[in-house]
Design an enzyme around this catalytic site. Structure first.
Site, PDB file in Angstrom:
ATOM      1  N   SER A 175       0.827  -1.213   0.000  1.00  0.00           N
ATOM      2  CA  SER A 175       0.000   0.000   0.000  1.00  0.00           C
ATOM      3  C   SER A 175       0.863   1.266   0.000  1.00  0.00           C
ATOM      4  O   SER A 175       0.397   2.332  -0.385  1.00  0.00           O
ATOM      5  CB  SER A 175      -0.898  -0.004   1.239  1.00  0.00           C
ATOM      6  N   CYS A 196       2.734  -7.273   1.009  1.00  0.00           N
ATOM      7  CA  CYS A 196       1.678  -6.734   1.873  1.00  0.00           C
ATOM      8  C   CYS A 196       0.935  -7.910   2.491  1.00  0.00           C
ATOM      9  O   CYS A 196       0.313  -8.703   1.777  1.00  0.00           O
ATOM     10  CB  CYS A 196       0.736  -5.891   1.023  1.00  0.00           C
ATOM     11  N   THR A 250      -1.695  -7.826   4.319  1.00  0.00           N
ATOM     12  CA  THR A 250      -3.148  -7.664   4.251  1.00  0.00           C
ATOM     13  C   THR A 250      -3.675  -8.262   2.946  1.00  0.00           C
ATOM     14  O   THR A 250      -4.657  -9.012   2.932  1.00  0.00           O
ATOM     15  CB  THR A 250      -3.499  -6.161   4.368  1.00  0.00           C
ATOM     16  N   GLU A 262       3.609   5.874   7.879  1.00  0.00           N
ATOM     17  CA  GLU A 262       3.515   6.571   6.586  1.00  0.00           C
ATOM     18  C   GLU A 262       3.715   8.084   6.760  1.00  0.00           C
ATOM     19  O   GLU A 262       4.236   8.742   5.875  1.00  0.00           O
ATOM     20  CB  GLU A 262       2.163   6.296   5.914  1.00  0.00           C
ATOM     21  N   CYS A 297       2.924  -7.223   9.350  1.00  0.00           N
ATOM     22  CA  CYS A 297       2.622  -6.124   8.417  1.00  0.00           C
ATOM     23  C   CYS A 297       3.981  -5.623   7.965  1.00  0.00           C
ATOM     24  O   CYS A 297       4.873  -5.392   8.798  1.00  0.00           O
ATOM     25  CB  CYS A 297       1.849  -5.008   9.115  1.00  0.00           C
ATOM     26  N   HIS A 301       5.057  -2.910   7.085  1.00  0.00           N
ATOM     27  CA  HIS A 301       5.494  -1.622   7.622  1.00  0.00           C
ATOM     28  C   HIS A 301       6.242  -1.770   8.954  1.00  0.00           C
ATOM     29  O   HIS A 301       7.048  -0.907   9.309  1.00  0.00           O
ATOM     30  CB  HIS A 301       4.293  -0.698   7.867  1.00  0.00           C
TER      31      HIS A 301
HETATM   32  N1  DGL Z   1       2.092  -3.144   4.675  1.00  0.00           N
HETATM   33  C1  DGL Z   1       0.852  -3.784   4.460  1.00  0.00           C
HETATM   34  C2  DGL Z   1       0.726  -5.069   5.239  1.00  0.00           C
HETATM   35  O1  DGL Z   1       1.715  -5.786   5.296  1.00  0.00           O
HETATM   36  C3  DGL Z   1      -0.366  -2.877   4.406  1.00  0.00           C
HETATM   37  C4  DGL Z   1      -0.614  -2.025   5.587  1.00  0.00           C
HETATM   38  C5  DGL Z   1      -1.756  -1.062   5.371  1.00  0.00           C
HETATM   39  O2  DGL Z   1      -1.822  -0.418   4.314  1.00  0.00           O
HETATM   40  O3  DGL Z   1      -2.614  -0.962   6.278  1.00  0.00           O
HETATM   41  O4  DGL Z   1      -0.296  -5.441   5.741  1.00  0.00           O
END
Ligand code: DGL
Length: 267
Positions: free
Chosen positions: A10, A72, A74, A147, A179, A181
């Site tokens: 994302s 990602c 998600t 972010e 995640c 991030h």
């Molecule tokens: N970095 C992504 C993940 O691994 C998406 C996080 C998001 O956009 O909420 O889930």
């Protein structure tokens, strides 16, 4: 011809995957797509995440990538089947890769709300290692803060501690950063996690699994790991994205704006 991988997330989270992959496999080219117009994914409904995944993979097909890395969790949780169907080329996900490395009996997972609701990590780990206790904790506030560039702010420290607390109370032996991030705030998390608890970044296992597609790596670490063979695309704000990317990948990238959603038809 060198292999070209399509990597998407994302936003900037997928850099944690890109970096691990390029550290291990240098002789490849990559197209990185950050769907910045729609970040965060983690609070979206499953049908939205599935529809977005389909659009992204169709775009990668037009770019003629040779494999797709779902950077990602998600999307991996809720739309991996769609990615595979639409891609028709090899696809790799973080959840399978990380789950296969679990040896502990009590495992915690930090992830987005959508990933936790899907129970994807719990299902994968229990299928591979029945009897493992998997405790998942949704962390809705982390991605917007990361972010926004607040990865080491006091506010994130307090929130990270609150999210970790139930896992630590349950005496987990490992914590999966579910995640992409979250490895960006690893120093914050490490402050609160005892040294004997293994913190797992799924990207490490994914980079190793890529050996099956790309062959054994040569291990010639150099920093920055990026080369001109990586191109960057976003769905909004290419300049802001380039600025955010610079400390995370070690160079200021050129970023191209693309549109993924179908255009309106006026006739
Ligand atoms: N970095 C992504 C993940 O691994 C998406 C996080 C998001 O956009 O909420 O889930």
């Amino acid at each position: 011809m060198i292999p070209c991988l399509g990597i998407f997330d994302s936003g900037v989270g997928g850099f944690t995957v890109l970096n691990r992959v390029l550290e291990r496999h240098r002789n490849i080219s990559c197209l990185y797509l950050g769907d910045t117009a729609r970040v965060p994914y983690g609070e979206k409904k499953p049908f939205q995440i599935r529809s977005i995944a389909s659009e992204i993979v169709q775009w990668f097909r037009v770019q003629e990538v040779s494999a797709i890395l779902v950077a990602c969790n998600t999307t991996n949780s809720l739309a991996f089947d769609i990615v595979q169907d639409v891609a028709d080329i090899p696809v790799m996900g973080l959840i399978n890769s990380a789950s296969a490395t679990i040896t502990e009996k009590r495992v915690g997972v930090l992830a987005t709300s959508a990933t936790v609701s899907s129970r994807a990590y719990k299902k994968h780990i229990e299928a591979i290692r029945p009897g493992t206790l998997v405790i998942e904790k949704a962390c809705p506030e982390l991605v917007p803060l990361i972010e926004a560039g607040h990865s080491s702010a006091n506010s994130i420290q307090k929130i990270a501690y609150e999210y970790l607390q139930p896992l630590l109370d349950a005496q987990v032996e490992a914590i999966i950063l579910g995640c992409s991030h979250y490895p960006l705030i690893l120093p914050v998390l490490q402050q609160f996690v005892p040294e004997d608890v293994r913190i797992i970044d799924p990207a490490v296992a994914m980079a190793c699994q890529l050996d099956s597609l790309l062959g054994q790596p040569e291990f010639s670490f150099q920093y920055p790991v990026l080369s001109s063979n990586t191109r960057f695309y976003v769905t909004s704000d290419p300049i802001g994205f380039a600025t955010k990317a610079t400390p995370l990948i070690g160079i200021r990238p050129e970023v191209e704006l693309i549109s993924l959603q179908p255009k309106a038809c006026f006739f």
